[in-house]
Design an enzyme around this catalytic site. Structure first.
Site, PDB file in Angstrom:
ATOM      1  N   SER A 160       0.850  -1.197   0.000  1.00 43.01           N
ATOM      2  CA  SER A 160       0.000   0.000   0.000  1.00 43.01           C
ATOM      3  C   SER A 160       0.889   1.252   0.000  1.00 43.01           C
ATOM      4  O   SER A 160       2.107   1.158   0.228  1.00 43.01           O
ATOM      5  CB  SER A 160      -0.874   0.012   1.259  1.00 43.01           C
ATOM      6  OG  SER A 160      -0.042   0.179   2.400  1.00 43.01           O
ATOM      7  N   ASP A 173      -1.193  -1.866  -4.034  1.00 42.50           N
ATOM      8  CA  ASP A 173      -2.554  -1.934  -3.509  1.00 42.50           C
ATOM      9  C   ASP A 173      -3.123  -0.506  -3.421  1.00 42.50           C
ATOM     10  O   ASP A 173      -2.470   0.388  -2.864  1.00 42.50           O
ATOM     11  CB  ASP A 173      -2.475  -2.580  -2.105  1.00 42.50           C
ATOM     12  CG  ASP A 173      -3.824  -2.976  -1.559  1.00 42.50           C
ATOM     13  OD1 ASP A 173      -4.744  -3.221  -2.364  1.00 42.50           O
ATOM     14  OD2 ASP A 173      -3.950  -3.078  -0.319  1.00 42.50           O
ATOM     15  N   ASP A 178      -7.018   2.855  -8.048  1.00 47.34           N
ATOM     16  CA  ASP A 178      -8.289   2.892  -7.326  1.00 47.34           C
ATOM     17  C   ASP A 178      -8.978   4.228  -7.575  1.00 47.34           C
ATOM     18  O   ASP A 178      -8.776   5.192  -6.839  1.00 47.34           O
ATOM     19  CB  ASP A 178      -8.036   2.664  -5.827  1.00 47.34           C
ATOM     20  CG  ASP A 178      -9.345   2.619  -5.049  1.00 47.34           C
ATOM     21  OD1 ASP A 178     -10.408   2.876  -5.659  1.00 47.34           O
ATOM     22  OD2 ASP A 178      -9.308   2.341  -3.840  1.00 47.34           O
ATOM     23  N   HIS A 182     -12.983  -3.164   4.481  1.00 47.55           N
ATOM     24  CA  HIS A 182     -11.627  -3.120   5.030  1.00 47.55           C
ATOM     25  C   HIS A 182     -11.636  -3.091   6.557  1.00 47.55           C
ATOM     26  O   HIS A 182     -12.548  -2.530   7.156  1.00 47.55           O
ATOM     27  CB  HIS A 182     -10.885  -1.882   4.511  1.00 47.55           C
ATOM     28  CG  HIS A 182     -10.559  -1.964   3.050  1.00 47.55           C
ATOM     29  ND1 HIS A 182     -11.168  -1.172   2.113  1.00 47.55           N
ATOM     30  CD2 HIS A 182      -9.696  -2.762   2.372  1.00 47.55           C
ATOM     31  CE1 HIS A 182     -10.689  -1.471   0.911  1.00 47.55           C
ATOM     32  NE2 HIS A 182      -9.792  -2.437   1.031  1.00 47.55           N
ATOM     33  N   GLY A 183     -10.608  -3.693   7.151  1.00 45.73           N
ATOM     34  CA  GLY A 183     -10.439  -3.608   8.596  1.00 45.73           C
ATOM     35  C   GLY A 183     -11.045  -4.779   9.349  1.00 45.73           C
ATOM     36  O   GLY A 183     -11.463  -5.780   8.752  1.00 45.73           O
ATOM     37  N   SER A 188     -10.627 -10.374   4.831  1.00 47.64           N
ATOM     38  CA  SER A 188     -10.148 -11.104   6.008  1.00 47.64           C
ATOM     39  C   SER A 188     -11.335 -11.711   6.745  1.00 47.64           C
ATOM     40  O   SER A 188     -12.419 -11.131   6.771  1.00 47.64           O
ATOM     41  CB  SER A 188      -9.391 -10.154   6.957  1.00 47.64           C
ATOM     42  OG  SER A 188      -8.072  -9.954   6.490  1.00 47.64           O
ATOM     43  N   ASN A 191      -8.005 -10.292  -1.279  1.00 45.00           N
ATOM     44  CA  ASN A 191      -7.058  -9.459  -0.514  1.00 45.00           C
ATOM     45  C   ASN A 191      -7.167  -9.701   0.987  1.00 45.00           C
ATOM     46  O   ASN A 191      -8.271  -9.621   1.545  1.00 45.00           O
ATOM     47  CB  ASN A 191      -7.369  -7.982  -0.763  1.00 45.00           C
ATOM     48  CG  ASN A 191      -6.887  -7.500  -2.108  1.00 45.00           C
ATOM     49  OD1 ASN A 191      -6.536  -8.291  -2.980  1.00 45.00           O
ATOM     50  ND2 ASN A 191      -6.857  -6.194  -2.286  1.00 45.00           N
ATOM     51  N   ILE A 192      -6.032  -9.921   1.604  1.00 49.24           N
ATOM     52  CA  ILE A 192      -6.014 -10.209   3.044  1.00 49.24           C
ATOM     53  C   ILE A 192      -4.898  -9.426   3.717  1.00 49.24           C
ATOM     54  O   ILE A 192      -3.714  -9.581   3.374  1.00 49.24           O
ATOM     55  CB  ILE A 192      -5.810 -11.727   3.275  1.00 49.24           C
ATOM     56  CG1 ILE A 192      -6.995 -12.507   2.679  1.00 49.24           C
ATOM     57  CG2 ILE A 192      -5.649 -12.036   4.774  1.00 49.24           C
ATOM     58  CD1 ILE A 192      -6.754 -13.980   2.500  1.00 49.24           C
ATOM     59  N   SER A 202      -5.876  -7.650   7.296  1.00 51.52           N
ATOM     60  CA  SER A 202      -6.245  -7.585   8.718  1.00 51.52           C
ATOM     61  C   SER A 202      -5.946  -8.878   9.472  1.00 51.52           C
ATOM     62  O   SER A 202      -5.526  -8.839  10.640  1.00 51.52           O
ATOM     63  CB  SER A 202      -7.727  -7.230   8.867  1.00 51.52           C
ATOM     64  OG  SER A 202      -7.944  -5.924   8.400  1.00 51.52           O
TER      65      SER A 202
END
Ligand code: G3H
Ligand code: 13P
Ligand code: ZN
Length: 309
Positions: free
Chosen positions: A50, A82, A104, A178-179, A214, A254-255, A257
């Site tokens: 990121s 990312d 993005d 996310h998170g 996640s 995508n993973i 967290s």
């Protein structure tokens, strides 16, 4: 082996009914934990970086760590940006040796998203680099930006977006986020598989990406809470839902967290049990091992890409 783009990986994943894990990396222990797991499971891999990771570790350090992982494992590995925020960030990663980037533009209006995505695709494809675009917006926290509600992907837009921009894969919003707090307390985890099906039917053979995927592994949340508290309401996407998605047109999951949780839970536990330790290797070694275990579990139980390298 040099870095690979995502092109061939996704072709095989689409046909084979599995997905590739895209894991976020920030330092050496994370790179090693992920790549050791992939080596033991003989799995293809996407390591993703990121803007925050580039700021934290510096581009060149991350690049060299991934080069070391390539040499050490001999696996097909793609190095991916990312959530590239703009053309300049994507260009800088392409020029700096990444084999794949995400632009993005999901927060822009449709036409603007298409314009910036097309510009990145033209620059990337001339250099053999693959590009992921995004339509729809996930809820959750990412790079200090907090989005309260999902804006589900509108399936009627996907064909035009893919045809006009030339992207190689498309991230869509179907209810992942996310998170570590993906659903409200008491809310039943749900994904809009109807949107995924509609999008896939309009884009036959085309790879779809899921961000915010996640599972927020309950045993890890329990451990984090046991040794310090602070995350009572953490909840993620159930593994069986992700497994189902991985069998469909979803080729990249995508993973991040879950890796953060593995590391944090292990370090907290370590200091609770060994308060006198002060050599970083004593707590980073079990943290790296915990990341490896989580990644192995994902490769086998969620992604189904073990044995596919
Ligand atoms: O989607 C966001 C990833 O979890 C990366 O997070 O921007 O804090 O590195 P970060
Ligand atoms: P998680 O926060 O669910 O791990 O999602 C990570 C992600 O989407 C990175 O782009
Ligand atoms: Zn994401």
């Amino acid at each position: 082996m040099p870095l690979v783009s995502t092109k061939e990986m996704f072709e095989k994943a689409y046909k084979g009914g599995y997905a590739i894990g895209a894991f976020n990396v920030n330092n050496m222990e994370i790179v090693q934990g992920i790549t050791e797991a992939a080596k033991e499971e003989n799995a293809p891999l996407i390591l993703q970086v990121s803007a925050g990771a580039r700021k934290y570790a510096k581009h060149v350090y991350l690049m060299k760590l991934v080069e070391a992982a390539l040499e050490d494992t001999g696996l097909p590995i793609a190095l991916h940006l990312d959530h590239g925020a703009d053309f300049e960030t994507c260009k800088s990663c392409i020029d700096g040796g990444f084999s794949s980037v995400m632009i993005d533009g999901s927060h822009h209006p449709f036409e603007e998203n298409m314009a910036v995505t097309k510009r990145v695709v033209e620059y990337a494809h001339e250099r053999g680099v693959t590009v992921e675009g995004e339509l729809g917006q996930l809820a959750g926290v990412e790079d200090d930006v907090s989005v309260e509600h999902h804006s589900y992907t509108d399936p009627s837009q996907v064909q035009e977006f893919v045809e006009k921009t030339g992207v190689d894969s498309l991230a869509i919003a179907i209810g992942t986020s996310h998170g570590a707090f993906k659903f409200k307390p008491g809310q039943k985890p749900q994904l809009r598989f109807d949107i995924l099906e509609d999008v896939s039917a309009r884009l036959p053979g085309f790879p779809i990406v899921l961000h915010g995927a996640s599972s927020v592994i309950p045993e890890l949340v329990e451990k984090v809470n046991k040794y310090g508290g602070a995350m009572p309401d953490a909840i993620g996407i159930p593994e069986d839902m992700l497994r189902e998605a991985a069998k469909s047109a979803v080729c990249k999951i995508n993973i991040d967290s879950d890796l953060r949780l593995a590391m944090t839970a292990t370090v907290r536990e370590h200091f609770a049990l060994h308060p006198g330790d002060f050599d970083p290797r004593q707590y980073l070694k079990p943290a790296r091992e915990a990341i490896k275990e989580v990644v192995k579990r994902k490769l086998v139980n969620v992604l189904g890409c073990n044995g596919k390298a």
